[in-house]
Write an enzyme that holds these catalytic residues in place. Structure first.
Site, mmCIF file in Angstrom:
data_model
loop_
_atom_site.group_PDB
_atom_site.id
_atom_site.type_symbol
_atom_site.label_atom_id
_atom_site.label_comp_id
_atom_site.label_asym_id
_atom_site.label_seq_id
_atom_site.Cartn_x
_atom_site.Cartn_y
_atom_site.Cartn_z
ATOM 1 N N ARG A 154 0.865 -1.183 0.000
ATOM 2 C CA ARG A 154 0.000 0.000 0.000
ATOM 3 C C ARG A 154 0.892 1.221 0.000
ATOM 4 O O ARG A 154 1.856 1.287 0.773
ATOM 5 C CB ARG A 154 -0.853 0.038 1.280
ATOM 6 C CG ARG A 154 -2.058 -0.851 1.215
ATOM 7 C CD ARG A 154 -2.637 -1.053 2.588
ATOM 8 N NE ARG A 154 -1.690 -1.731 3.463
ATOM 9 C CZ ARG A 154 -1.969 -2.110 4.713
ATOM 10 N NH1 ARG A 154 -3.128 -1.836 5.237
ATOM 11 N NH2 ARG A 154 -1.068 -2.732 5.443
ATOM 12 N N CYS A 260 -3.709 0.841 -8.452
ATOM 13 C CA CYS A 260 -4.035 -0.593 -8.475
ATOM 14 C C CYS A 260 -5.518 -0.905 -8.616
ATOM 15 O O CYS A 260 -5.920 -1.568 -9.571
ATOM 16 C CB CYS A 260 -3.504 -1.273 -7.216
ATOM 17 S SG CYS A 260 -1.743 -1.518 -7.274
#
Ligand code: UDX
EC number: 1.1.1.22
Length: 441
Positions: A154, A260
């Site tokens: 992340r 993403c």
């Protein structure tokens, strides 16, 4: 611990973070990227994007001599493992463009020693690892082993995600590859799932698609909450206490952005379609997300009647706090939609300085201010697009005094309704039933 020589192809976000973390684990890493300016900057200790802790880690590992940066492969190299972490941008149809992956693998075919492992970290369509194995064999390198080792980093907490992953997925075709992957990842304490390469590739897509589904789900619940007078933050809290549901990725707001989720959800819809399956649920997730980011336009229009001539300040341009990444940020779509309504739009972000947007069919560079007080002065409304702590901590009493209309649409549900009321702000939010009438001045 055994030191492995590792080549990382692609010094972008995933490649650089992975390379530095392998170096930190004690391996010897050579990072290769075709972008000369990027490599030059990295050699000087500069990271071309914002990620907490990365500059320090780079300085430390360069100092230790465990990482080096190159624009071409050291040929031949003695690396026992190569990591492919190049970009797989979406094509106009939404599927992944594998040009860079093929180039990287072709380069590795010339450079790697006998029996080395080529670990694919780029997010690639299911079945790509097998195709790459065939491609290597066709180039006279059937000895090279291909693995699928998806990443789950992340942005903003990437280093922590590498050192303390929830799980490690090793998609392999033989035991020797599994052994190599275990050796390279030694020192990381996380469950390991060893599987075939197609399954590993699917785990990555399915994980991102599932998290995106949770977000679109809670956003739809939020929209209903607004209509029936319930509070989505408490609904999510109440749901999340059930371990079968879990509390994460249930924050309602303006939907997901970034490099993403938007790309991978569309790619999985395509992968399914090409396999003859209509992934209806995921198609709806994508649609809901697209609609959700424009929710402030709908709601502000509802309140003001028309947005023509209204000055609207967007607080936050990065797709989430802790990063300067603006890829698929709701802020850009919002900017374009508000401009189309005739509004005057200002943007503010603590780290983003400028952003590119498509305005009336032309690509334009848009300036971003870093002083929220400056861009809020005289504004008719503000929208919290990114939940930077800086925006939560604003002196809202002061802001309410110098906005023309003290209307704030909290697109991330981070402002406290009671405090905003005391400060004189009219607060609109996502699914918290705050539908107060707006005092037009
Ligand atoms: C994501 C995945 O988490 C990571 O595993 C994968 O490798 C890459 O994509 P990232 O894009 O960095 O990581 O961001 P993440 O923190 O997961 O958030 C994605 C988006 O969802 C952001 O736009 C965020 O604002 C949004 N989000 C997240 C919500 O709207 N609600 C939530 O509850 C959580």
């Amino acid at each position: 611990m055994v030191t492995i020589n590792v080549v990382v192809v692609g010094a972008g976000y995933v490649g650089l973070v992975t390379g530095l973390c392998f170096a930190k684990l004690g391996h010897s890493v050579a990072c290769v990227d075709v972008d000369e300016s990027k490599i030059k900057a990295l050699r000087q200790g500069q990271v071309p994007f914002y990620e907490p802790g990365l500059v320090e880690l780079l300085g430390e590992q360069v100092q230790e001599g465990r990482i080096s940066f190159h624009t071409t492969f050291p040929e031949p190299t003695d690396a026992a493992m190569a990591v492919v972490a190049v970009g797989t941008p979406p094509t106009p149809t939404g599927s992944a463009d594998l040009t860079s992956v093929f180039m990287a693998v072709d380069g590795l075919a010339r450079a790697l020693p006998h029996g080395a492992v080529v670990a694919i970290k780029s997010t690639v369509p299911v079945g790509t690892a097998s195709k790459l194995k065939e491609r290597l064999a066709a180039q006279g390198r059937p000895d090279l082993r291909v693995a699928s080792v998806p990443e789950f980093l992340r942005e903003g907490q990437a280093i922590q995600d590498v050192f303390r992953p929830y799980r490690m997925i090793f998609g392999v075709m033989d035991e020797a590859t599994e052994q190599m992957l275990r050796t390279v990842h030694e020192g990381l304490d996380a469950p390991v799932v060893v599987t075939d390469t197609a399954t590993a590739e699917m785990i990555k897509y399915a994980s991102n698609a599932f998290l995106a589904t949770k977000i679109s789900f809670i956003n739809e619940i939020a929209n209903i909450c607004d209509r029936v007078g319930a509070d989505v933050t408490q609904v999510a809290y109440g749901m999340g206490l059930d371990p079968r549901i879990g509390p994460s990725y249930l924050r309602a707001g303006l939907g997901y952005g970034g490099s993403c989720f938007p790309k991978d959800t569309r790619a999985l819809v395509n992968i399914a379609g090409e396999a003859g399956y209509d992934f209806q649920l995921l198609r709806a997730v994508v649609e809901v997300n697209q609609r959700q980011r424009l929710e402030p336009v709908r709601r502000l229009k509802e309140s003001f009647g028309t947005l023509a001539g209204r000055v609207i300040t967007l607080l936050g341009v990065a797709f989430k706090p802790g990063t300067d990444d603006v890829r698929e940020s709701p802020a850009i779509d919002l900017y374009v939609a508000l401009m189309a309504e005739g509004a005057v739009v200002r943007m503010c972000d603590p780290v983003v300085r400028r952003v590119r947007g498509w305005i009336s069919g032309a690509s334009k560079i848009l300036d971003v201010c870093n002083d929220p007080y400056l861009v809020l002065a005289g504004a008719d409304a503000a929208v919290v697009v990114t939940e930077w702590p800086e925006f939560v901590a604003l002196d809202w009493r002061r802001v309410a005094r110098f906005m023309r209309c003290p209307v704030v649409f909290d697109g991330r549900n981070v402002l406290k309704p009671d405090e905003m009321k005391m400060a004189g702000v009219v607060l609109l939010s996502v699914g918290r039933g705050c539908r107060s009438p707006i005092p037009l001045r």
